[in-house]
Design a protein around this motif. Structure first.
Motif: not given
Ligand SMILES: Nc1ncnc2c1ncn2[C@@H]1O[C@H](COP(=O)(O)OP(=O)(O)OP(=O)(O)O)[C@@H](O)[C@H]1O
Ligand SMILES: [Mg+2]
Length: 244
Positions: A220-221, A223-225, A234
């Motif tokens: 998630d981290y 992908a968000t970045a 991450h």
């Protein structure tokens, strides 16, 4: 995922249930007990074995009998002694009329109270123990072993012909596990490099569920970045989120 130590545990359970004996499977939370019980079920040929799965929570003896009755398709009503008798009859009928051996799988068994465990022992009693009709497979977290070691559980413990245990994954097994989960999820590549896998191993300690949670959150981290590969940062951020 097939790993040798999981295959060994499964083989031990199968070779106990096949000749109608009973087994126990103990392992810490999130290390693959329920997944292994599913493999056990599919490893017992349906034509010859009737597997009933019950996930136990803190129940009284009578309520436990009712749960088992529902799983077996027997009427879940009546007094406690009546239920025990009905279940025994049910298991005998399965064995005689259908020619299928009943196997009762109890998950989350560390939550069983000592008197319920004693009741299970009574369920496996046919003709004063002269015949083996029902196999019990009880699975649970490590306190199940101490429960079985109690003085008042001696009769039940004697029933258990085989004890299987699961352990945490090694670093190498963890890499295989992550690759397997990525493949199953449809990813053509593994978005974790060696250093990130090291971090997953160090933090998750080879526990399957902890690894799942940590890997997902760190994805998630990443992908968000806007990254397509997860970095150690991450993973560390994910840990702070999950286990602050
Ligand atoms: N052989 C395997 N291959 C792939 N994934 C697995 C395997 N074994 C377990 N898993 C996955 O690991 C996670 C934990 O497994 P499981 O639920 O079986 O653990 P458990 O020991 O029953 O946990 P709990 O004590 O909390 O009930 C699940 O997401 C499960 O799908
Ligand atoms: Mg489970």
């Amino acid at each position: 995922l097939r790993l040798p130590f999981l295959d060994d545990a499964l083989a031990g359970l199968l070779s106990t249930a096949l000749p109608r004996m009973s087994a126990a499977l103990t392992a810490p939370a999130g290390t693959g007990k329920t997944a292994l019980l599913r493999r056990l079920r599919s490893g017992l040929p349906e034509a010859r074995y009737h597997v009933h799965y019950v996930k136990v929570t803190g129940l009284s003896k009578r309520d436990m009998c009712r749960e088992i009755a529902v799983a077996c398709g027997a009427q879940p009503a009546g007094s406690y002694p009546m239920l025990v008798r009905r279940l025994q009859e049910r298991f005998e009928t399965t064995a005689h009329n259908e020619g299928r051996r009943p196997v009762l799988v109890l998950d989350e068994s560390h939550e069983l109270s000592p008197d319920v465990l004693g009741m299970l022992r009574i369920l496996t009693n046919f003709d004063m123990d002269s015949r083996l009709v029902l196999s019990l497979v009880i699975a649970g977290q490590s306190p199940l072993r101490s429960l079985l070691a109690r003085d008042d559980q001696e009769a039940m413990a004697r029933r258990i012909a085989h004890y299987a245990q699961l352990r945490l994954l090694s670093r190498d097994e963890l890499a295989q596990y992550v690759a397997h989960r990525c493949a199953v999820a449809g990813s053509a590549r593994v978005p974790f490099d060696d250093r990130t896998l090291d971090a997953l191993f160090e933090i998750g300690r080879g526990n399957l569920r902890a690894t799942d949670d940590l890997a997902l959150k760190s994805l998630d981290y990443a992908a968000t970045a806007g990254h397509t590969t997860v970095s150690v940062q991450h993973v560390i951020a994910a840990r702070k989120d999950l286990w602050p």
